[in-house]
Write a protein that holds these residues in place. Structure first.
Motif, short mmCIF file in Angstrom:
data_model
loop_
_atom_site.label_atom_id
_atom_site.label_comp_id
_atom_site.label_asym_id
_atom_site.label_seq_id
_atom_site.Cartn_x
_atom_site.Cartn_y
_atom_site.Cartn_z
N THR A 1 -70.60 3.47 28.54
CA THR A 1 -70.53 3.16 27.12
C THR A 1 -71.70 3.81 26.38
OG1 THR A 1 -69.42 1.05 27.52
CG2 THR A 1 -70.49 1.33 25.39
N MET A 2 -71.37 4.63 25.39
CA MET A 2 -72.37 5.21 24.50
C MET A 2 -72.23 4.55 23.13
SD MET A 2 -72.14 9.26 25.55
CE MET A 2 -70.34 9.36 25.42
N VAL A 3 -73.34 4.45 22.40
CA VAL A 3 -73.30 3.75 21.12
C VAL A 3 -74.21 4.44 20.11
CG1 VAL A 3 -75.14 2.14 21.82
CG2 VAL A 3 -73.56 1.50 19.98
N MET A 4 -73.76 4.46 18.85
CA MET A 4 -74.58 4.93 17.73
C MET A 4 -74.51 3.88 16.64
SD MET A 4 -74.47 8.53 15.61
CE MET A 4 -75.31 8.74 14.03
N VAL A 5 -75.66 3.42 16.20
CA VAL A 5 -75.74 2.39 15.15
C VAL A 5 -76.34 3.05 13.91
CG1 VAL A 5 -76.70 0.16 14.49
CG2 VAL A 5 -76.08 0.59 16.88
N ALA A 6 -75.51 3.25 12.88
CA ALA A 6 -75.99 3.95 11.69
C ALA A 6 -74.93 3.87 10.59
CB ALA A 6 -76.30 5.41 11.99
N ARG A 7 -75.37 3.89 9.37
CA ARG A 7 -74.46 3.96 8.23
C ARG A 7 -73.76 5.31 8.23
NH1 ARG A 7 -73.02 2.29 3.17
NH2 ARG A 7 -73.23 3.76 1.44
N LEU B 1 -66.69 -0.02 14.88
CA LEU B 1 -66.91 -1.46 14.88
C LEU B 1 -67.22 -2.03 13.51
CD1 LEU B 1 -69.19 -1.65 18.06
CD2 LEU B 1 -66.69 -1.81 17.93
N GLY B 2 -67.50 -1.15 12.51
CA GLY B 2 -67.89 -1.65 11.20
C GLY B 2 -69.31 -2.20 11.21
N ASN B 3 -69.67 -2.89 10.12
CA ASN B 3 -70.99 -3.53 10.06
C ASN B 3 -70.99 -4.74 10.98
OD1 ASN B 3 -72.13 -1.77 8.21
ND2 ASN B 3 -71.44 -2.95 6.44
N ARG B 4 -72.00 -4.84 11.82
CA ARG B 4 -72.07 -5.92 12.80
C ARG B 4 -73.40 -6.64 12.73
NH1 ARG B 4 -67.84 -5.26 16.73
NH2 ARG B 4 -68.81 -7.03 17.79
N HIS B 5 -73.37 -7.91 13.04
CA HIS B 5 -74.59 -8.71 13.10
C HIS B 5 -74.96 -9.05 14.54
CE1 HIS B 5 -74.94 -9.27 8.75
NE2 HIS B 5 -73.63 -9.38 8.74
N ASP B 6 -74.23 -8.46 15.50
CA ASP B 6 -74.51 -8.70 16.91
C ASP B 6 -74.90 -7.40 17.61
OD1 ASP B 6 -72.01 -7.54 16.65
OD2 ASP B 6 -71.10 -8.69 18.28
N ILE B 7 -75.71 -6.60 16.92
CA ILE B 7 -76.10 -5.29 17.46
C ILE B 7 -76.79 -5.42 18.82
CG2 ILE B 7 -77.55 -3.25 17.10
CD1 ILE B 7 -75.02 -3.34 15.38
N ALA B 8 -77.64 -6.43 18.95
CA ALA B 8 -78.35 -6.60 20.23
C ALA B 8 -77.37 -6.77 21.38
CB ALA B 8 -79.30 -7.79 20.15
N GLU C 1 -65.69 9.99 32.30
CA GLU C 1 -65.19 8.68 31.88
C GLU C 1 -66.23 8.02 30.97
OE1 GLU C 1 -62.34 7.04 32.30
OE2 GLU C 1 -61.49 8.85 33.21
N TRP C 2 -65.93 7.91 29.69
CA TRP C 2 -66.84 7.30 28.73
C TRP C 2 -66.07 6.69 27.57
CZ3 TRP C 2 -65.86 9.44 24.06
CH2 TRP C 2 -65.40 10.76 24.01
N GLU C 3 -66.75 5.79 26.87
CA GLU C 3 -66.26 5.30 25.59
C GLU C 3 -67.41 5.38 24.59
OE1 GLU C 3 -65.14 1.22 25.42
OE2 GLU C 3 -66.95 0.49 26.40
N MET C 4 -67.08 5.60 23.32
CA MET C 4 -68.08 5.77 22.27
C MET C 4 -67.89 4.70 21.21
SD MET C 4 -70.63 7.68 21.23
CE MET C 4 -71.60 6.85 19.97
N LEU C 5 -68.96 3.96 20.92
CA LEU C 5 -68.93 2.91 19.92
C LEU C 5 -69.76 3.33 18.71
CD1 LEU C 5 -69.60 -0.21 22.19
CD2 LEU C 5 -67.41 0.91 21.71
N PHE C 6 -69.20 3.19 17.52
CA PHE C 6 -69.92 3.43 16.27
C PHE C 6 -70.02 2.13 15.50
CE2 PHE C 6 -68.25 7.71 17.14
CZ PHE C 6 -69.38 8.49 16.92
#
Length: 360
Positions: A187-193, A245-252, A214-219
């Protein structure tokens, strides 16, 4: 101590907004009175004592800016704070002007200068001129990276004695390594507007060249360029691999279940999202801009990618996707660097001490 924080927007989830939220909460917990003056009429942070000024907007508008100055000055005059702390370019100007007119000490926190590398040349020149003038009436300026401090000195925006680098810091969260995905689907992730200077579309284009793994990408995040990214995912047939994922409050929680953190940008100060990922023990892949290199050490806890270098980005991701040992080693180094330099407590103590110094 009575403190007014002035920021252009609190209706979005961004580094400056989270910085203000966490700082205000900590100040209130220690018995200080804190008021947040912000634009619009909506805030995502209900735990704060917020006062809205609808004419305080991001874009240049002479009529609205004059109204904002009058309104902000009136608010501050009624509160009579010991100090005014300002954030973001527009609020930084209006808040400092109001403080100067009322003879109240002011501080500006530069969460990345508006004249940094990557910004249009004409805008950079204009912002430098504005900041030179504002520097004359500012008690002190906090830069969130040493890069930004030296950039201000280089362009003669402010003298050294008015600048202090206080690296961003983030809270400790519970780490849940056991909740991570099995290694056959990383799982790869990018947290940004989804807006400039972030470059989610550039990342997506690089990922089309890595479909053999084999990967998944979360924005996590929303914004004006989200639709373009979604259309690209549809056109490339990546819907089974990419999630918005949209705006999230469970980033951690999202970070704690991920394996690699990415952040591609045209410019930055010192992104909180990178520090949050480091706190969770993730290897970092980020654009080599602004003060990012002060947190991401190449080949130690991640990789720095030259802006718009797709070849290097693909090479780097290939290395991380194919080596669990490399991911683990870099993640451990991220965690160590976070503990040494980027905890919230370190940032808070230095910031409050600077408030006291400017008041004195």
């Amino acid at each position: 101590m009575k403190i007014v924080q002035v920021i252009t927007r609190m209706d979005t989830i961004g580094g400056a907004q989270l910085h203000v939220r966490d700082l205000c909460i900590a100040l209130m917990e220690k018995g200080h009175s804190v008021y947040v003056v912000t634009g619009g009429n909506v805030t995502l942070y209900k735990e704060l004592d917020t006062i809205h000024c609808q004419s305080l907007i991001r874009n240049l508008n002479v009529v609205a800016d004059i109204k904002a100055f009058v309104k902000v000055r009136h608010i501050i005059k009624n509160i009579q704070p010991d100090i005014i702390a300002t954030h973001s370019s527009k609020a930084g100007v209006i808040g400092r002007l109001a403080g100067w007119s009322l003879r109240i000490p002011t501080i500006f926190t530069a969460h990345g200068w508006s004249f940094t590398e990557g910004v249009e040349a004409k805008k950079k020149k204009a912002y430098r001129i504005i900041e030179r003038w504002m520097g004359r009436i500012t008690g002190g300026v906090i830069t969130v990276s040493e890069y930004d401090k030296q950039l201000a000195v280089k362009h003669k925006v402010l003298p050294q004695e008015k600048l202090l680098t206080i690296h961003n810091g983030v809270h400790e969260t519970v780490r849940l390594r056991e909740s991570r995905q099995p290694e056959n689907r990383l799982t790869m992730v990018m947290v940004a507007r989804f807006a400039p200077p972030k470059r989610q579309l550039e990342l997506l284009k690089a990922l089309t060249k890595l479909q053999q793994f084999e990967w998944e990408m979360l924005f996590a995040g929303e914004g004006p360029t989200l639709k373009e990214a979604q259309c690209f995912v549809d056109s490339e047939g990546l819907n089974d691999r990419v999630q918005f994922l949209g705006n999230r409050h469970d980033i951690a929680a999202i970070l704690q279940k991920s394996d690699i953190f990415l952040l591609l940008s045209d410019w930055e100060g010192l992104p909180l999202s990178i520090l949050e990922a480091m706190q969770c023990g993730l290897p970092i892949v980020a654009s080599d801009v602004g003060g990012v290199h002060e947190a991401v050490k190449p080949s130690v806890n991640g990789y720095l990618i030259p802006p718009k270098d797709e070849v290097e980005l693909v090479r780097t991701l290939t290395a991380l996707l194919t080596s669990s040992t490399l991911r683990l080693q870099m993640g451990e180094q991220s965690r160590l660097l976070y503990k040494q330099h980027f905890t919230f407590e370190q940032m808070y103590d230095k910031t409050f001490a600077y408030y006291e110094k400017i008041i004195e």
